[in-house]
Write an enzyme that holds these catalytic residues in place. Sequence first.
Site, PDB file in Angstrom:
ATOM      1  N   HIS A 161       0.838  -1.206   0.000  1.00 32.61           N
ATOM      2  CA  HIS A 161       0.000   0.000   0.000  1.00 32.61           C
ATOM      3  C   HIS A 161       0.871   1.253   0.000  1.00 32.61           C
ATOM      4  O   HIS A 161       1.743   1.401   0.850  1.00 32.61           O
ATOM      5  CB  HIS A 161      -0.896   0.031   1.246  1.00 32.61           C
ATOM      6  CG  HIS A 161      -2.023  -0.945   1.196  1.00 32.61           C
ATOM      7  ND1 HIS A 161      -3.001  -0.990   2.144  1.00 32.61           N
ATOM      8  CD2 HIS A 161      -2.325  -1.911   0.288  1.00 32.61           C
ATOM      9  CE1 HIS A 161      -3.870  -1.944   1.845  1.00 32.61           C
ATOM     10  NE2 HIS A 161      -3.486  -2.522   0.722  1.00 32.61           N
ATOM     11  N   TYR A 178      -8.763   5.096   8.207  1.00 26.85           N
ATOM     12  CA  TYR A 178      -8.829   5.474   9.628  1.00 26.85           C
ATOM     13  C   TYR A 178      -9.940   6.523   9.754  1.00 26.85           C
ATOM     14  O   TYR A 178      -9.895   7.555   9.087  1.00 26.85           O
ATOM     15  CB  TYR A 178      -7.505   6.081  10.085  1.00 26.85           C
ATOM     16  CG  TYR A 178      -6.382   5.082  10.246  1.00 26.85           C
ATOM     17  CD1 TYR A 178      -5.666   4.634   9.144  1.00 26.85           C
ATOM     18  CD2 TYR A 178      -6.040   4.578  11.499  1.00 26.85           C
ATOM     19  CE1 TYR A 178      -4.630   3.712   9.281  1.00 26.85           C
ATOM     20  CE2 TYR A 178      -5.004   3.663  11.653  1.00 26.85           C
ATOM     21  CZ  TYR A 178      -4.313   3.235  10.541  1.00 26.85           C
ATOM     22  OH  TYR A 178      -3.292   2.324  10.689  1.00 26.85           O
ATOM     23  N   PRO A 196      -2.537   0.296  19.063  1.00 26.42           N
ATOM     24  CA  PRO A 196      -2.343  -0.184  17.688  1.00 26.42           C
ATOM     25  C   PRO A 196      -2.679   0.841  16.597  1.00 26.42           C
ATOM     26  O   PRO A 196      -2.480   0.580  15.426  1.00 26.42           O
ATOM     27  CB  PRO A 196      -3.266  -1.399  17.596  1.00 26.42           C
ATOM     28  CG  PRO A 196      -4.218  -1.262  18.715  1.00 26.42           C
ATOM     29  CD  PRO A 196      -3.543  -0.482  19.775  1.00 26.42           C
ATOM     30  N   LYS A 234       2.370  -0.045  15.032  1.00 24.49           N
ATOM     31  CA  LYS A 234       3.797  -0.095  15.353  1.00 24.49           C
ATOM     32  C   LYS A 234       4.207  -1.309  16.181  1.00 24.49           C
ATOM     33  O   LYS A 234       5.391  -1.619  16.272  1.00 24.49           O
ATOM     34  CB  LYS A 234       4.186   1.183  16.120  1.00 24.49           C
ATOM     35  CG  LYS A 234       4.170   2.424  15.269  1.00 24.49           C
ATOM     36  CD  LYS A 234       5.163   2.323  14.120  1.00 24.49           C
ATOM     37  CE  LYS A 234       4.849   3.294  13.005  1.00 24.49           C
ATOM     38  NZ  LYS A 234       5.436   2.873  11.726  1.00 24.49           N
ATOM     39  N   TYR A 286       4.458   6.607   9.786  1.00 18.36           N
ATOM     40  CA  TYR A 286       3.618   5.423   9.549  1.00 18.36           C
ATOM     41  C   TYR A 286       4.376   4.365   8.738  1.00 18.36           C
ATOM     42  O   TYR A 286       4.322   3.169   9.046  1.00 18.36           O
ATOM     43  CB  TYR A 286       2.344   5.822   8.806  1.00 18.36           C
ATOM     44  CG  TYR A 286       1.283   4.747   8.765  1.00 18.36           C
ATOM     45  CD1 TYR A 286       1.254   3.808   7.727  1.00 18.36           C
ATOM     46  CD2 TYR A 286       0.311   4.647   9.758  1.00 18.36           C
ATOM     47  CE1 TYR A 286       0.293   2.808   7.685  1.00 18.36           C
ATOM     48  CE2 TYR A 286      -0.666   3.653   9.716  1.00 18.36           C
ATOM     49  CZ  TYR A 286      -0.660   2.738   8.684  1.00 18.36           C
ATOM     50  OH  TYR A 286      -1.618   1.737   8.642  1.00 18.36           O
TER      51      TYR A 286
HETATM   52  P1  FAS Z   1       3.939 -11.708  21.688  1.00 15.58           P
HETATM   53  O1  FAS Z   1       3.027 -11.388  22.851  1.00 15.58           O
HETATM   54  O2  FAS Z   1       3.393 -11.781  20.320  1.00 15.58           O
HETATM   55  O3  FAS Z   1       4.639 -13.130  21.949  1.00 15.58           O
HETATM   56  C1  FAS Z   1       5.080 -13.492  23.245  1.00 15.58           C
HETATM   57  C2  FAS Z   1       5.109 -15.014  23.294  1.00 15.58           C
HETATM   58  O4  FAS Z   1       5.643 -15.397  24.570  1.00 15.58           O
HETATM   59  C3  FAS Z   1       3.718 -15.622  23.183  1.00 15.58           C
HETATM   60  O5  FAS Z   1       3.727 -16.672  22.238  1.00 15.58           O
HETATM   61  C4  FAS Z   1       3.448 -16.144  24.590  1.00 15.58           C
HETATM   62  O6  FAS Z   1       2.668 -17.321  24.595  1.00 15.58           O
HETATM   63  C5  FAS Z   1       4.854 -16.422  25.094  1.00 15.58           C
HETATM   64  N1  FAS Z   1       4.978 -16.374  26.548  1.00 15.58           N
HETATM   65  C6  FAS Z   1       4.394 -15.484  27.386  1.00 15.58           C
HETATM   66  N2  FAS Z   1       4.744 -15.769  28.656  1.00 15.58           N
HETATM   67  C7  FAS Z   1       5.557 -16.857  28.623  1.00 15.58           C
HETATM   68  C8  FAS Z   1       6.228 -17.623  29.588  1.00 15.58           C
HETATM   69  N3  FAS Z   1       6.136 -17.317  30.894  1.00 15.58           N
HETATM   70  N4  FAS Z   1       6.969 -18.680  29.202  1.00 15.58           N
HETATM   71  C9  FAS Z   1       7.082 -18.982  27.874  1.00 15.58           C
HETATM   72  N5  FAS Z   1       6.460 -18.298  26.889  1.00 15.58           N
HETATM   73  C10 FAS Z   1       5.710 -17.251  27.269  1.00 15.58           C
HETATM   74  N6  FAS Z   1       0.177  -4.666  16.790  1.00 15.58           N
HETATM   75  C11 FAS Z   1      -0.047  -4.016  15.641  1.00 15.58           C
HETATM   76  O7  FAS Z   1       0.894  -3.465  15.061  1.00 15.58           O
HETATM   77  N7  FAS Z   1      -1.321  -3.952  15.108  1.00 15.58           N
HETATM   78  C12 FAS Z   1      -2.395  -4.571  15.715  1.00 15.58           C
HETATM   79  O8  FAS Z   1      -3.507  -4.503  15.243  1.00 15.58           O
HETATM   80  C13 FAS Z   1      -2.192  -5.280  16.910  1.00 15.58           C
HETATM   81  N8  FAS Z   1      -3.227  -5.936  17.530  1.00 15.58           N
HETATM   82  C14 FAS Z   1      -2.986  -6.609  18.709  1.00 15.58           C
HETATM   83  C15 FAS Z   1      -4.016  -7.315  19.370  1.00 15.58           C
HETATM   84  C16 FAS Z   1      -3.780  -7.986  20.578  1.00 15.58           C
HETATM   85  C17 FAS Z   1      -4.899  -8.728  21.273  1.00 15.58           C
HETATM   86  C18 FAS Z   1      -2.481  -7.959  21.153  1.00 15.58           C
HETATM   87  C19 FAS Z   1      -2.204  -8.641  22.483  1.00 15.58           C
HETATM   88  C20 FAS Z   1      -1.449  -7.290  20.498  1.00 15.58           C
HETATM   89  C21 FAS Z   1      -1.692  -6.616  19.274  1.00 15.58           C
HETATM   90  N9  FAS Z   1      -0.676  -5.949  18.571  1.00 15.58           N
HETATM   91  C22 FAS Z   1      -0.879  -5.289  17.409  1.00 15.58           C
HETATM   92  C23 FAS Z   1       0.644  -5.946  19.057  1.00 15.58           C
HETATM   93  C24 FAS Z   1       1.264  -7.279  18.704  1.00 15.58           C
HETATM   94  O9  FAS Z   1       1.222  -7.465  17.318  1.00 15.58           O
HETATM   95  C25 FAS Z   1       2.627  -7.289  19.301  1.00 15.58           C
HETATM   96  O10 FAS Z   1       3.318  -6.082  19.048  1.00 15.58           O
HETATM   97  C26 FAS Z   1       3.464  -8.450  18.838  1.00 15.58           C
HETATM   98  O11 FAS Z   1       2.739  -9.627  19.034  1.00 15.58           O
HETATM   99  C27 FAS Z   1       4.758  -8.415  19.647  1.00 15.58           C
HETATM  100  O12 FAS Z   1       5.417  -9.596  19.461  1.00 15.58           O
HETATM  101  P2  FAS Z   1       6.228 -10.262  20.673  1.00 15.58           P
HETATM  102  O13 FAS Z   1       7.044  -9.231  21.328  1.00 15.58           O
HETATM  103  O14 FAS Z   1       6.864 -11.474  20.103  1.00 15.58           O
HETATM  104  O15 FAS Z   1       5.126 -10.659  21.778  1.00 15.58           O
HETATM  105  C1  PHB Z   2      -4.762  -4.486  11.320  1.00 13.10           C
HETATM  106  O1  PHB Z   2      -4.940  -4.716  10.113  1.00 13.10           O
HETATM  107  O2  PHB Z   2      -4.914  -5.359  12.209  1.00 13.10           O
HETATM  108  C2  PHB Z   2      -4.318  -3.108  11.744  1.00 13.10           C
HETATM  109  C3  PHB Z   2      -3.919  -2.201  10.783  1.00 13.10           C
HETATM  110  C4  PHB Z   2      -3.515  -0.930  11.173  1.00 13.10           C
HETATM  111  C5  PHB Z   2      -3.532  -0.588  12.511  1.00 13.10           C
HETATM  112  C6  PHB Z   2      -3.932  -1.512  13.480  1.00 13.10           C
HETATM  113  C7  PHB Z   2      -4.331  -2.779  13.098  1.00 13.10           C
HETATM  114  O3  PHB Z   2      -3.162   0.668  12.889  1.00 13.10           O
END
Ligand code: FAS
Ligand code: PHB
Length: 395
Positions: A75, A204, A296, A300, A388
């Site tokens: 995009h 957005y 989110p 980022k 962005y």
């Molecule tokens: P993660 O949380 O992805 O991974 C951590 C891992 O560690 C998991 O697999 C977990 O099971 C494991 N773990 C935890 N505790 C442990 C323990 N005690 N022992 C062993 N393993 C353990 N970011 C965006 O940019 N856009 C979005 O739309 C967006 N939506 C999101 C929605 C939700 C519900 C959440 C929670 C996050 C969202 N994020 C979004 C942010 C997300 O994408 C994170 O930035 C990304 O998953 C970060 O990756 P990690 O740092 O690897 O952490």
């Molecule tokens: C998504 O596609 O999940 C998404 C995209 C942009 C954002 C947040 C989430 O800022």
Amino acid sequence: MGAVRTQVGIVGAGPAGLLLSQLLHNAGIDSVVLERHSRAYVEGRIRAGVLEQSTVDLLTDAGVGERLHREGLVHGGIEIALDGRRHRIDMKALTGGSCVTVYGQTQIQKDLFERRLADNAKIVFEAAPVSLHDVESDRPSLRYLRDGAEHRVDCDFIAGCDGFHGICRASIPADRLELFERVYPFAWLGILADTRPVSDELIYTSSARGFALFSMRSTRVSRLYIQCTPDEDLNEWPDDRIWTELQRRLGAEASAGMETGPSTDKSITPMRSFVAEPMRWGNLFLAGDAAHIVPPTGAKGLNLAVADVRVLAEAFDAFYRAGRRDGLDAYSATCLNRVWKAQRFSWWMTSLLHRFPDRSAFDGRVQRAELDYVLGSAAGQQALAENYTGLPFAG
Ligand code: FAS
Ligand code: PHB
């Protein structure tokens, strides 16, 4: 107790932990990954969707970019909808060519697991509980239970990639850890649906009823969010109500022809800004959500996790290849410089587009003036676009 020896013990098999393990493998550095859940559980989480160019480049260089390049949607712009009118921000033109790629975090997890397991990576699933030991010594270790037996991983370094709710951050003494946090008075209700996205790019939406985001996972799968209260009850949001609210927030004209359909996933994401400093303690290095959380709105979260891992992998490579510690010693400051710029942008995008329940009349006018300025200013749009699509890495 079973014990193994490795160079880097990694806690967490999310994007940060898995990508770090892959980058280390490519550099000839051995690692063991301990994950509390199953592979299916980790792959099933619906999370991020927008990748900065630097994230795409690193995944490609790491050898996990083939499907991303085949299926990802590139995009060059985003739209901001206000008062029912859609305004396109041409990010590619404003940044001299930078774009973003839409490709679900779920797919990145699948690509990383497939590649790591093809390389015979040592990933222990359903390892719980995990504990950290002697992180300030030069012989740190991890312990975990699996199938009722206790195991130990002796290593040189520990990478805490276990997310916001993980355990690694707590291994830094509370009196040496500085926490920064802002919890927002709203959340996002998100759905996935097998429907054609309302637009080719993300929209957005700022409206008197609250924020809405029209994103996607492909040309046939929509990813949609509406601002809601933090304690929203999902049972009060049947699909029809969500679709109606999405259309009301975008406006009748702008949402004309929107395809609706049953949701295939529905969840609520709380909104917070959070940073833990420092990101390193002895031979423990925090990466990704274990160290920071962004709302989110700026897309980022995942990109910051990848940026941390890029710095950490380079630092480990310099240590094992040349005995250099400068990258390790600078790790926290290097990452935090980028983290805080992403925090600022994510906070700004969130403040710009959401309706704050406690806002004063003055706040409302200033927020509208900020939106009108951005939509009417090339400089304002260029600032949004360069943040962005992803700021350049220093050095
Ligand atoms: P993660 O949380 O992805 O991974 C951590 C891992 O560690 C998991 O697999 C977990 O099971 C494991 N773990 C935890 N505790 C442990 C323990 N005690 N022992 C062993 N393993 C353990 N970011 C965006 O940019 N856009 C979005 O739309 C967006 N939506 C999101 C929605 C939700 C519900 C959440 C929670 C996050 C969202 N994020 C979004 C942010 C997300 O994408 C994170 O930035 C990304 O998953 C970060 O990756 P990690 O740092 O690897 O952490
Ligand atoms: C998504 O596609 O999940 C998404 C995209 C942009 C954002 C947040 C989430 O800022």
